[in-house]
Design a protein around this motif. Structure first.
Motif, short mmCIF file in Angstrom:
data_model
loop_
_atom_site.label_atom_id
_atom_site.label_comp_id
_atom_site.label_asym_id
_atom_site.label_seq_id
_atom_site.Cartn_x
_atom_site.Cartn_y
_atom_site.Cartn_z
N THR A 61 0.85 -1.19 0.00
CA THR A 61 0.00 0.00 0.00
C THR A 61 0.89 1.24 0.00
O THR A 61 1.90 1.28 0.71
CB THR A 61 -0.90 0.02 1.25
N MET A 62 0.50 2.21 -0.80
CA MET A 62 1.19 3.51 -0.79
C MET A 62 0.31 4.51 -0.06
O MET A 62 -0.89 4.63 -0.35
CB MET A 62 1.45 4.01 -2.20
N GLY A 63 0.89 5.21 0.87
CA GLY A 63 0.15 6.20 1.63
C GLY A 63 0.79 7.57 1.57
O GLY A 63 1.98 7.70 1.29
N TRP A 64 -0.03 8.56 1.79
CA TRP A 64 0.44 9.94 1.94
C TRP A 64 0.14 10.39 3.37
O TRP A 64 -0.97 10.18 3.89
CB TRP A 64 -0.26 10.89 0.97
N PHE A 65 1.13 11.01 3.97
CA PHE A 65 0.99 11.58 5.31
C PHE A 65 1.42 13.04 5.24
O PHE A 65 2.14 13.43 4.32
CB PHE A 65 1.85 10.82 6.32
N ARG A 66 1.03 13.81 6.21
CA ARG A 66 1.46 15.20 6.25
C ARG A 66 1.76 15.60 7.68
O ARG A 66 1.19 15.06 8.63
CB ARG A 66 0.42 16.13 5.65
N GLN A 67 2.67 16.56 7.79
CA GLN A 67 3.03 17.06 9.10
C GLN A 67 3.15 18.58 9.03
O GLN A 67 4.01 19.10 8.31
CB GLN A 67 4.34 16.45 9.61
N ALA A 68 2.28 19.24 9.75
CA ALA A 68 2.31 20.70 9.85
C ALA A 68 3.27 21.09 10.97
O ALA A 68 3.57 20.28 11.85
CB ALA A 68 0.91 21.23 10.13
N PRO A 69 3.74 22.34 10.94
CA PRO A 69 4.68 22.80 11.98
C PRO A 69 4.10 22.59 13.38
O PRO A 69 2.94 22.92 13.64
CB PRO A 69 4.85 24.28 11.66
N GLU A 70 4.90 21.98 14.23
CA GLU A 70 4.56 21.77 15.64
C GLU A 70 3.34 20.86 15.82
O GLU A 70 2.69 20.90 16.88
CB GLU A 70 4.35 23.11 16.35
N LYS A 71 3.06 20.06 14.82
CA LYS A 71 1.96 19.10 14.94
C LYS A 71 2.46 17.70 14.60
O LYS A 71 3.49 17.53 13.96
CB LYS A 71 0.80 19.49 14.01
N GLU A 72 1.71 16.70 15.03
CA GLU A 72 2.08 15.33 14.74
C GLU A 72 1.75 14.99 13.28
O GLU A 72 0.85 15.58 12.69
CB GLU A 72 1.34 14.38 15.68
N ARG A 73 2.47 14.03 12.76
CA ARG A 73 2.21 13.57 11.40
C ARG A 73 0.85 12.88 11.37
O ARG A 73 0.51 12.13 12.29
CB ARG A 73 3.31 12.63 10.96
N GLN A 74 0.10 13.15 10.32
CA GLN A 74 -1.24 12.57 10.21
C GLN A 74 -1.45 11.92 8.86
O GLN A 74 -0.86 12.33 7.85
CB GLN A 74 -2.31 13.64 10.48
N PHE A 75 -2.29 10.94 8.85
CA PHE A 75 -2.64 10.22 7.64
C PHE A 75 -3.49 11.10 6.73
O PHE A 75 -4.36 11.84 7.21
CB PHE A 75 -3.43 8.96 8.02
N VAL A 76 -3.23 11.00 5.42
CA VAL A 76 -4.00 11.76 4.45
C VAL A 76 -4.81 10.82 3.54
O VAL A 76 -6.03 10.93 3.45
CB VAL A 76 -3.09 12.65 3.58
N ALA A 77 -4.11 9.90 2.89
CA ALA A 77 -4.78 9.00 1.94
C ALA A 77 -3.88 7.81 1.67
O ALA A 77 -2.67 7.87 1.91
CB ALA A 77 -5.10 9.73 0.64
#
Length: 122
Positions: free
Chosen positions: A32-48
């Motif tokens: 599975t290929m996933g995309w995650f994102r991490q905003a400044p000073e926030k935890e990494r979160q699942f996107v798709a």
């Protein structure tokens, strides 16, 4: 395995961007290929996420209806089309690959790309 993410940039709210993640190094038809994102000073979160073989897709509630994940098996590349972008979508977006069962569980992903920055201005 190497993952190369690209396509980030600066866009105004309401705009669109398409991210790409090219994979190389081995075959991974069951992964599975996933995309995650991490905003400044926030935890990494699942996107798709998308399953490489069957193409089943999974989305975080925050991006449903705005983002679309797709794949090109011949090019070993996964795309994330992001529409109707909001300032809160600003983050470093990373792609990841692995034999995942729970698509949103980042701990199950084995290989990670370097990340690409998406900035959405208001």
């Amino acid at each position: 395995v190497q993952l190369q993410a690209s396509g980030g940039g600066l866009v105004q709210a309401g705009g669109s961007l398409r991210l790409s993640c090219a994979a190389s190094g081995r075959t991974f038809s069951t992964y599975t290929m996933g995309w995650f994102r991490q905003a400044p000073e926030k935890e990494r979160q699942f996107v798709a996420a998308i399953s490489w073989r069957g193409g089943s897709t999974y989305y975080a509630d925050s991006v449903k209806g705005r983002f679309t994940i797709s794949r090109n098996n011949a090019k070993n590349t996964v795309y994330l089309q992001m529409n109707s972008l909001k300032p809160e979508d600003t983050a470093v977006y990373s792609c990841a690959l692995g034999p995942v069962r729970v698509k949103s569980n980042q701990d199950e992903y084995v290989y990670w790309g370097q990340g690409t920055l998406v900035t959405v201005s208001s």
